[in-house]
Scaffold this motif. Sequence first.
Motif, PDB file in Angstrom:
ATOM      1  N   UNK A   1       2.687  10.030  -3.977  1.00 47.01           N
ATOM      2  CA  UNK A   1       2.375   9.127  -2.870  1.00 47.01           C
ATOM      3  C   UNK A   1       1.489   7.996  -3.383  1.00 47.01           C
ATOM      4  N   UNK A   2       1.848   6.760  -3.088  1.00 48.34           N
ATOM      5  CA  UNK A   2       1.151   5.595  -3.625  1.00 48.34           C
ATOM      6  C   UNK A   2      -0.321   5.568  -3.230  1.00 48.34           C
ATOM      7  N   UNK A   3      -0.648   5.969  -2.005  1.00 43.41           N
ATOM      8  CA  UNK A   3      -2.050   5.952  -1.562  1.00 43.41           C
ATOM      9  C   UNK A   3      -2.887   7.000  -2.280  1.00 43.41           C
ATOM     10  N   UNK A   4      -2.288   8.128  -2.622  1.00 44.99           N
ATOM     11  CA  UNK A   4      -3.016   9.171  -3.343  1.00 44.99           C
ATOM     12  C   UNK A   4      -3.098   8.861  -4.838  1.00 44.99           C
ATOM     13  N   UNK A   5      -2.030   8.291  -5.374  1.00 46.13           N
ATOM     14  CA  UNK A   5      -1.982   8.005  -6.811  1.00 46.13           C
ATOM     15  C   UNK A   5      -2.849   6.810  -7.176  1.00 46.13           C
ATOM     16  N   UNK A   6      -2.918   5.823  -6.302  1.00 46.37           N
ATOM     17  CA  UNK A   6      -3.717   4.625  -6.514  1.00 46.37           C
ATOM     18  C   UNK A   6      -4.635   4.399  -5.312  1.00 46.37           C
ATOM     19  N   UNK A   7      -5.690   5.205  -5.197  1.00 48.23           N
ATOM     20  CA  UNK A   7      -6.602   4.996  -4.066  1.00 48.23           C
ATOM     21  C   UNK A   7      -7.275   3.630  -4.191  1.00 48.23           C
ATOM     22  N   UNK A   8      -7.596   3.053  -3.049  1.00 50.90           N
ATOM     23  CA  UNK A   8      -8.226   1.733  -3.048  1.00 50.90           C
ATOM     24  C   UNK A   8      -9.542   1.784  -3.795  1.00 50.90           C
ATOM     25  N   UNK A   9      -9.712   0.841  -4.680  1.00 50.42           N
ATOM     26  CA  UNK A   9     -10.955   0.716  -5.422  1.00 50.42           C
ATOM     27  C   UNK A   9     -11.805  -0.326  -4.699  1.00 50.42           C
ATOM     28  N   UNK A  10     -12.841   0.114  -4.038  1.00 48.79           N
ATOM     29  CA  UNK A  10     -13.699  -0.821  -3.297  1.00 48.79           C
ATOM     30  C   UNK A  10     -14.833  -1.291  -4.185  1.00 48.79           C
ATOM     31  N   UNK A  11     -15.172  -2.558  -4.035  1.00 51.68           N
ATOM     32  CA  UNK A  11     -16.284  -3.111  -4.797  1.00 51.68           C
ATOM     33  C   UNK A  11     -17.587  -2.672  -4.144  1.00 51.68           C
ATOM     34  N   UNK A  12     -18.698  -2.703  -4.882  1.00 49.04           N
ATOM     35  CA  UNK A  12     -19.981  -2.295  -4.296  1.00 49.04           C
ATOM     36  C   UNK A  12     -20.353  -3.091  -3.041  1.00 49.04           C
ATOM     37  N   UNK A  13     -19.970  -4.363  -3.008  1.00 55.55           N
ATOM     38  CA  UNK A  13     -20.287  -5.170  -1.816  1.00 55.55           C
ATOM     39  C   UNK A  13     -19.554  -4.634  -0.588  1.00 55.55           C
ATOM     40  N   UNK A  14     -18.335  -4.110  -0.785  1.00 58.22           N
ATOM     41  CA  UNK A  14     -17.567  -3.593   0.343  1.00 58.22           C
ATOM     42  C   UNK A  14     -18.097  -2.247   0.813  1.00 58.22           C
ATOM     43  N   UNK A  15     -18.673  -1.465  -0.084  1.00 57.00           N
ATOM     44  CA  UNK A  15     -19.122  -0.136   0.296  1.00 57.00           C
ATOM     45  C   UNK A  15     -20.572  -0.113   0.757  1.00 57.00           C
ATOM     46  N   UNK A  16     -21.328  -1.158   0.459  1.00 53.76           N
ATOM     47  CA  UNK A  16     -22.729  -1.137   0.875  1.00 53.76           C
ATOM     48  C   UNK A  16     -22.823  -1.309   2.387  1.00 53.76           C
TER      49      UNK A  16
END
Length: 150
Positions: free
Chosen positions: A121-136
């Motif tokens: 599954x594409x979402x499981x194989x390549x989970x979204x990589x969030x930048x620190x600005x997006x996760x803060x």
Amino acid sequence: MPDDQLKKHLDAGRYGTPQVNPDEQRKYLGTFRERCYLSMTIAQMKDKDNQGKLLTELKKTPDSHILLNGQIAESLQSAYIQLITKTKHPFTVVNAFAGDQPDNIGLLVVAQEAVNQPVIDIDEKYPDQKTPEQTSEKPGFFDRLFHHEE
């Protein structure tokens, strides 16, 4: 011809050649799960970010083949055909086993033989990589109260 062989021959002529795992083949656009590198549902194909993930997978699997669901919207289908054509990967538009529901498989990257990928599954194989600005997150009330800058 022995009776068992004759019966098998007549049954094959009457009912067609027996298939191995027909439900699995219907789900995976006529192929087997063990041959899949990557899968995308129709809903996942509508997410533009997944096109980049698909390109990443195609670079990793230069000998792969793409199966496209023939029931997806023509505009979505043509966008993926253009993308796949640029990578020079062979593709097949499958109509026989295709469905048009959002959770039906829309695209598969497959091999000629079993590759047994644990996650396709594409979402499981390549989970979204969030930048620190997006996760803060914004500091909470107590963070502002006790950690004020002077």
